[in-house]
Motif scaffolding. Structure first.
Motif, PDB file in Angstrom:
ATOM      1  N   VAL A  11       7.122  -5.902   0.422  1.00 27.54           N
ATOM      2  CA  VAL A  11       6.103  -4.853   0.558  1.00 27.54           C
ATOM      3  C   VAL A  11       5.186  -5.080   1.752  1.00 27.54           C
ATOM      4  O   VAL A  11       4.397  -4.185   2.113  1.00 27.54           O
ATOM      5  N   SER A  14       4.906  -2.359   4.707  1.00 27.27           N
ATOM      6  CA  SER A  14       4.123  -1.168   4.385  1.00 27.27           C
ATOM      7  C   SER A  14       2.637  -1.499   4.297  1.00 27.27           C
ATOM      8  O   SER A  14       1.783  -0.698   4.729  1.00 27.27           O
ATOM      9  N   ALA A  17       1.221  -1.762   7.771  1.00 31.91           N
ATOM     10  CA  ALA A  17       0.990  -0.432   8.356  1.00 31.91           C
ATOM     11  C   ALA A  17      -0.273   0.202   7.787  1.00 31.91           C
ATOM     12  O   ALA A  17      -1.067   0.816   8.531  1.00 31.91           O
ATOM     13  N   ASP A  18      -0.483   0.060   6.482  1.00 35.91           N
ATOM     14  CA  ASP A  18      -1.684   0.633   5.870  1.00 35.91           C
ATOM     15  C   ASP A  18      -2.943  -0.079   6.363  1.00 35.91           C
ATOM     16  O   ASP A  18      -3.993   0.557   6.552  1.00 35.91           O
ATOM     17  N   ARG A 132       1.582  -4.015  -5.448  1.00 29.90           N
ATOM     18  CA  ARG A 132       2.872  -3.368  -5.192  1.00 29.90           C
ATOM     19  C   ARG A 132       4.044  -4.266  -5.574  1.00 29.90           C
ATOM     20  O   ARG A 132       5.122  -3.783  -5.952  1.00 29.90           O
TER      21      ARG A 132
END
Length: 445
Positions: A11, A14, A17-18, A132
């Motif tokens: 995870v 992602s 990127a966030d 996540r």
């Protein structure tokens, strides 16, 4: 364990990127012109938590910046863990001194540069990665609390805790807003100094005078202020204010060359104070002059300046009381005025110090999680900086176990130019948190 570690790794792209998207939002609550950016930041945090599977999400404000509370119910009988971070950031300062744009996340040599990459939007990223990794099957109840004005002293936090106590109540509180010993050695923060500050004004005249006509006879306010500020320390640099508390610190090695490397002290500049570095950083008071108001050089003239002001910041050792320390500082300033100068002290912010008794099953589980994720034992360390809200959490939830962790390291430069996050530390911190959540669920079972 290996399966959970692999899921954290999966995870991370992602989450990275966030984190970059969050850093691009200029969430500086201290700047009134950018308060809409803080609101936009809160909206993005809510969106990310919704996408992570939280159904009960609320954006709340008790007269201050927006904070986000997201809740995932606990399995029957399982504990609830509160995960804290903050989405506001410090102002960027002089943009020309940054190697890359402060609000454009930029990766260089394994570090992500930008304001808030570490302090504390990486705290949000750590929580997101750990959550996540469980793919919706969390072993404990999780409440995520993301505050919006920590960098302004959390003035409305007490009201938030009072108004939303039921939502925020938890058995364990994990505060991801501290640092690690190095990028390879994790830390559990067990003590933090408190904070007290004030503005001192010195007046010697009711108007300016020609320095040629009266210099040498009439004192100017700037010279009087300089002498007054100099009285705050002895010749060795120890704080000279009477009545301040001093404690003791862990016996850890902190060689002079490490201090110089981590701080950027110029050649020939020596350390101040006596005692070990750990004692001076974690267990003794410190006083710093952080601002002076007087005539700028560009507009100066041959004039005896009638008034001058300075802002004085004091760190309070664990075991001391911030209010009483501010009273002692005020007495010192009033009693050491040179040449009969008139001194006025205006009190400022207060934040209490805090020490944690890090013993028991929850802390054992945390240390095991650190060891598994980092491959080495965590160091119990103090922090010279202040996080006053920890004392507020402890007062609001006296039965909760508080764990203070984080993603910073000595090269992070939080609050300074070129703030950065070691991406390897982010991975290990997220893995530690996921393993901790799993271990707390296992303790229940």
């Amino acid at each position: 364990m290996s399966d959970l570690v692999d899921r954290v790794k999966s995870v991370l792209p992602s989450v990275r990127a966030d984190l970059g998207a969050l850093v691009r939002i200029e969430s500086v609550w201290a700047d009134p012109a950018r308060r809409d950016e803080v609101r936009r930041s809160a909206e993005m945090v809510s969106k990310l938590l919704s996408e992570a599977g939280f159904d009960d999400i609320r954006t709340v404000s008790e007269g201050g910046a927006p904070a986000v509370i997201a809740r995932h119910p606990a399995p029957p009988g399982a504990p609830t863990v509160l995960l804290y971070a903050h989405h506001d950031v410090q102002p960027e300062g002089d943009v020309s001194q940054w190697a890359s744009a402060p609000f454009e996340p930029t990766e260089r040599d394994g570090r992500l540069y930008g304001r808030g990459t570490a302090d504390d939007k990486a705290g949000i990223a750590t929580h997101l990665a750990a959550i996540r990794a469980f793919e919706g099957d969390l072993p404990v109840g999780v409440t995520v609390f993301v505050e919006g004005e920590e960098e302004s002293g959390s003035p409305s936090l007490g009201a938030l805790l009072g108004a939303h106590r039921d939502l925020l109540s938890a058995d364990v509180i994990v505060i991801a807003d501290s640092m690690n010993w190095t990028t390879a050695v994790p830390s559990l923060t067990v003590s933090l100094r408190g904070l007290a500050d004030c503005v001192v004004e010195v007046a010697t005249l009711d108007h300016g005078l020609h320095s040629g006509m009266w210099g040498g006879v009439v004192p100017d306010a700037v010279s009087a202020l300089v002498r007054l500020l100099a009285s705050l320390h002895d010749d060795d640099g120890n704080v000279a204010v009477e009545g301040l508390h001093e404690g003791s610190a862990a016996d850890v090695e902190y060689p002079p060359e490490q201090v110089r490397e981590e701080t950027g002290m110029l050649a020939g500049v020596t350390q101040i104070g006596t005692g070990s570095v750990a004692e001076r950083l974690w267990a003794k008071p410190a006083i710093t002059v952080i601002g002076i108001d007087t005539t700028p050089i560009a507009t100066s003239s041959n004039t005896l300046i009638p008034t001058a002001r300075a802002k004085v910041s004091m760190r309070v050792a664990p075991g001391g009381d911030a209010g009483r320390h501010l009273e002692a500082l005020t007495r010192h300033l009033e009693q050491h005025a040179p040449w009969g100068a008139r001194v006025t002290v205006t009190p400022g912010d207060l934040g209490q110090p805090y020490a944690i008794d890090a013993t028991g099953p929850v802390y054992d589980a945390a240390r095991t999680a650190f060891r598994q994720a980092w491959g080495t034992d965590a160091i119990d360390m103090g922090v010279g900086g202040s996080i006053p809200f920890i004392a507020e959490f402890a007062a609001a939830f006296p039965d909760a176990k508080i764990l203070v962790t984080g993603v910073e390291d000595p090269a992070t430069q939080a609050h300074s130019i070129n703030e950065s996050l070691d991406l390897g530390v982010l991975e290990r911190a997220a893995t530690s948190e996921a393993l901790l959540l799993e271990a707390l669920g296992a303790l229940h079972r």
